[in-house]
Write an enzyme that holds these catalytic residues in place. Sequence first.
Site, mmCIF file in Angstrom:
data_model
loop_
_atom_site.group_PDB
_atom_site.id
_atom_site.type_symbol
_atom_site.label_atom_id
_atom_site.label_comp_id
_atom_site.label_asym_id
_atom_site.label_seq_id
_atom_site.Cartn_x
_atom_site.Cartn_y
_atom_site.Cartn_z
ATOM 1 N N GLY A 23 0.636 -1.200 -0.016
ATOM 2 C CA GLY A 23 0.056 0.112 0.071
ATOM 3 C C GLY A 23 0.815 1.322 -0.059
ATOM 4 O O GLY A 23 1.884 1.146 -0.096
ATOM 5 N N ASP A 24 0.056 2.277 -0.209
ATOM 6 C CA ASP A 24 0.710 3.493 -0.233
ATOM 7 C C ASP A 24 1.993 3.825 -1.195
ATOM 8 O O ASP A 24 2.980 4.549 -1.196
ATOM 9 C CB ASP A 24 1.446 4.047 1.034
ATOM 10 C CG ASP A 24 0.220 3.542 2.305
ATOM 11 O OD1 ASP A 24 -0.632 4.223 2.223
ATOM 12 O OD2 ASP A 24 0.800 2.939 3.304
ATOM 13 N N GLU A 25 1.770 3.078 -2.367
ATOM 14 C CA GLU A 25 2.808 3.291 -3.473
ATOM 15 C C GLU A 25 2.338 4.674 -4.335
ATOM 16 O O GLU A 25 2.969 4.964 -5.235
ATOM 17 C CB GLU A 25 2.275 2.334 -4.577
ATOM 18 C CG GLU A 25 2.807 0.530 -4.058
ATOM 19 C CD GLU A 25 1.722 0.040 -3.290
ATOM 20 O OE1 GLU A 25 0.428 0.638 -3.300
ATOM 21 O OE2 GLU A 25 1.614 -0.988 -2.912
ATOM 22 N N GLY A 26 1.253 5.265 -4.039
ATOM 23 C CA GLY A 26 0.987 6.407 -4.875
ATOM 24 C C GLY A 26 -0.026 6.052 -5.944
ATOM 25 O O GLY A 26 0.206 6.464 -7.160
ATOM 26 N N LYS A 27 -0.976 5.112 -5.915
ATOM 27 C CA LYS A 27 -1.870 4.734 -7.032
ATOM 28 C C LYS A 27 -2.996 5.917 -7.635
ATOM 29 O O LYS A 27 -3.054 6.028 -8.546
ATOM 30 C CB LYS A 27 -2.852 3.773 -6.743
ATOM 31 C CG LYS A 27 -2.194 2.281 -6.218
ATOM 32 C CD LYS A 27 -2.973 1.380 -5.468
ATOM 33 C CE LYS A 27 -3.514 1.701 -4.280
ATOM 34 N NZ LYS A 27 -2.609 1.516 -3.006
ATOM 35 N N GLY A 28 -3.238 6.829 -6.543
ATOM 36 C CA GLY A 28 -4.266 8.081 -6.685
ATOM 37 C C GLY A 28 -3.687 8.824 -7.778
ATOM 38 O O GLY A 28 -4.327 9.233 -8.698
ATOM 39 N N GLY A 47 -6.295 5.840 1.688
ATOM 40 C CA GLY A 47 -5.907 7.052 1.794
ATOM 41 C C GLY A 47 -5.386 7.467 0.641
ATOM 42 O O GLY A 47 -4.070 7.036 0.481
ATOM 43 N N HIS A 48 -5.761 8.391 -0.218
ATOM 44 C CA HIS A 48 -4.760 8.727 -1.427
ATOM 45 C C HIS A 48 -4.822 10.184 -1.468
ATOM 46 O O HIS A 48 -5.961 10.941 -1.352
ATOM 47 C CB HIS A 48 -5.073 7.884 -2.734
ATOM 48 C CG HIS A 48 -6.279 7.746 -3.223
ATOM 49 N ND1 HIS A 48 -7.191 6.811 -2.970
ATOM 50 C CD2 HIS A 48 -7.063 8.622 -3.841
ATOM 51 C CE1 HIS A 48 -8.390 6.854 -3.447
ATOM 52 N NE2 HIS A 48 -8.307 8.114 -3.988
ATOM 53 N N LYS A 107 8.045 7.878 -6.883
ATOM 54 C CA LYS A 107 8.946 8.541 -5.954
ATOM 55 C C LYS A 107 10.398 8.370 -6.232
ATOM 56 O O LYS A 107 11.278 7.982 -5.380
ATOM 57 C CB LYS A 107 8.653 7.863 -4.616
ATOM 58 C CG LYS A 107 7.348 8.436 -4.144
ATOM 59 C CD LYS A 107 6.995 8.419 -2.560
ATOM 60 C CE LYS A 107 6.043 9.085 -1.916
ATOM 61 N NZ LYS A 107 5.675 9.012 -0.591
ATOM 62 N N LEU A 108 10.765 8.021 -7.567
ATOM 63 C CA LEU A 108 12.032 7.833 -7.872
ATOM 64 C C LEU A 108 12.741 9.109 -7.320
ATOM 65 O O LEU A 108 14.108 8.794 -7.201
ATOM 66 C CB LEU A 108 11.889 7.734 -9.542
ATOM 67 C CG LEU A 108 13.256 7.387 -10.084
ATOM 68 C CD1 LEU A 108 13.601 5.936 -9.786
ATOM 69 C CD2 LEU A 108 13.158 7.479 -11.683
ATOM 70 N N GLN A 154 -5.561 -0.127 -0.917
ATOM 71 C CA GLN A 154 -4.273 -1.090 -0.319
ATOM 72 C C GLN A 154 -3.699 -1.717 -1.165
ATOM 73 O O GLN A 154 -3.306 -1.039 -2.408
ATOM 74 C CB GLN A 154 -5.005 -2.079 0.596
ATOM 75 C CG GLN A 154 -5.771 -1.592 1.802
ATOM 76 C CD GLN A 154 -6.889 -0.961 1.532
ATOM 77 O OE1 GLN A 154 -7.925 -1.823 1.024
ATOM 78 N NE2 GLN A 154 -7.363 -0.020 2.209
ATOM 79 N N THR A 186 -5.450 -7.019 4.893
ATOM 80 C CA THR A 186 -6.755 -6.311 5.097
ATOM 81 C C THR A 186 -7.678 -7.293 4.879
ATOM 82 O O THR A 186 -7.254 -8.262 4.589
ATOM 83 C CB THR A 186 -6.941 -5.082 4.224
ATOM 84 O OG1 THR A 186 -7.921 -4.346 4.694
ATOM 85 C CG2 THR A 186 -6.779 -5.315 2.830
ATOM 86 N N GLY A 220 8.166 13.410 -8.478
ATOM 87 C CA GLY A 220 7.646 14.506 -7.562
ATOM 88 C C GLY A 220 6.073 14.417 -7.390
ATOM 89 O O GLY A 220 5.576 13.939 -8.233
HETATM 90 P P1 IMP Z 1 -7.316 -2.995 8.062
HETATM 91 O O1 IMP Z 1 -7.328 -2.736 6.672
HETATM 92 O O2 IMP Z 1 -7.650 -1.528 8.861
HETATM 93 O O3 IMP Z 1 -8.035 -3.943 8.821
HETATM 94 O O4 IMP Z 1 -5.909 -2.970 8.496
HETATM 95 C C1 IMP Z 1 -5.337 -4.072 8.191
HETATM 96 C C2 IMP Z 1 -3.781 -3.913 7.682
HETATM 97 O O5 IMP Z 1 -3.868 -3.216 6.214
HETATM 98 C C3 IMP Z 1 -2.923 -3.209 8.590
HETATM 99 O O6 IMP Z 1 -1.420 -3.456 8.823
HETATM 100 C C4 IMP Z 1 -2.986 -1.693 7.926
HETATM 101 O O7 IMP Z 1 -1.968 -0.823 8.279
HETATM 102 C C5 IMP Z 1 -2.963 -2.084 6.301
HETATM 103 N N1 IMP Z 1 -3.794 -0.990 5.424
HETATM 104 C C6 IMP Z 1 -4.841 -0.983 5.375
HETATM 105 N N2 IMP Z 1 -5.255 0.116 4.554
HETATM 106 C C7 IMP Z 1 -3.930 0.574 4.208
HETATM 107 C C8 IMP Z 1 -3.705 1.495 3.098
HETATM 108 O O8 IMP Z 1 -4.322 2.155 2.378
HETATM 109 N N3 IMP Z 1 -2.380 1.612 2.849
HETATM 110 C C9 IMP Z 1 -1.429 0.787 3.712
HETATM 111 N N4 IMP Z 1 -1.471 -0.049 4.703
HETATM 112 C C10 IMP Z 1 -2.872 -0.117 5.023
#
Ligand code: IMP
Length: 428
Positions: free
Chosen positions: A12-17, A40-41, A330-331, A223, A238, A415
């Site tokens: 997750g948080d690779e910057g898909k948005g 969250g993006h 994020k290079l 995710q 998740t 960037g």
């Molecule tokens: P849950 O999805 O809230 O049940 O969390 C399960 C796991 O997924 C935890 O390790 C969270 O930190 C991770 N996780 C859930 N959503 C994200 C996301 O959007 N980015 C990164 N990690 C996530």
Amino acid sequence: MPGTVIVGTQWGDEGKGRFTDLLCEDMSMVVRYQGGHNAGHTIIADGHTLALQLVPSGILYRHVTPVIGNGVVVDPAVLIAECDMLEGKGIDTSRLKLSGNAHLIMPYHQELDKVTERFLGKNKLGTTKRGIGPSYADKATRVGIRVQDLLDEKIFSAKLDLALREKNGVLAKVYNRLPMKASEIFTRYRSYLERLEPMIADTVELIHETLERNENVLFEGAQATFLDLDQGTYPYVTSSNPVAGGACTGAGVGPRHINRIIGVAKAYVTRVGSGPFPTDLFDEVSDLLVDRGGEYGTNTGRRRRPGWLDAVMLRHAVRLNSLTELALTKLDVLAPLTELKICVAYEDESGRRYDHVPYHQSVLHKVKPVYETLPGWGAEIGEVARFEDLPAAARDYVAAIESLAGVPVTFCSVGPARGQTVVMPAAA
Ligand code: IMP
């Protein structure tokens, strides 16, 4: 068939948005297919920095219909607050469609997420405590409440009473919490209807009508691959299926409706929460990646754990998702480093080498990364617009990733701003 999936290849948080946003130019529809407001993006566009949790990125484009598919779990209060935030910035949300079959996150889901994490103590999963897991659990045990249930007060009341009978027992008897009142939840959730009703739609029908008109549909995963309930590092995952196949169940399309699958990979790796992470870093490089990359959760503010790029995972992600290509983000974060490492294999305690992700948790938790070292480029690249203008070492780094992953890299971000994207010659 004009279906494209965009999926995270790491944790997750690779910057898909940002790539969803970029691809939107050519899309008629953007569909979120799983997850909830655990995602969250951040999109930086036209002077706005938008932190979205539930609303698909396509909301910024007037020609795009953004859709929250049946596979998503929805906290209505969060959805309404997000629409208000967007409207406050002058962004029209009236095109947003919400599947009547999506499941609701109820107050007891959030409460259970919190108390079970506390109960697990040092074995906690590090969830976002948003009620995601408990809501999907209710879906699987068939006591979930769906968006469409809100439309009928008798059905909603009956389902809520049934659910609360069990949840209150668990909350009070197992976790020593106060029981929740059905009447309060009923009134609060029914009050959301005024805002939700205009969005509620038969999204499967809408998606197929769009595909049948031969218009492009983007399926947006939240995710990522290694947080997938089935394919990720269970139980540190998740509760939904972010992998590309999840787009089929979470949106209601078949695999043949999808012809392009873009895997988004950060130029290094981060993970939040607990769980195995072979290239986890604890040295000064780790602080540099966190500082330069702003590696704090969009949603929870937690510091992300950073590590070197893991090509073993990446190859696995290519397989699990049938990726047609990669988008690298994020290079620019790597710019000051004089040397870069890529994990090309793992080794277990006995020295056995793994070129693939071992299925067994006891092995995966203990493997050590085998690194290849590449030279860094030691220069900022935020202004670079064309691949050929990147420093040679940066181009070599991208080429190494392509060769290790076995699919082309078609975009690189240099960037955070919308314009800071290098489109590779093959994709231009
Ligand atoms: P849950 O999805 O809230 O049940 O969390 C399960 C796991 O997924 C935890 O390790 C969270 O930190 C991770 N996780 C859930 N959503 C994200 C996301 O959007 N980015 C990164 N990690 C996530």
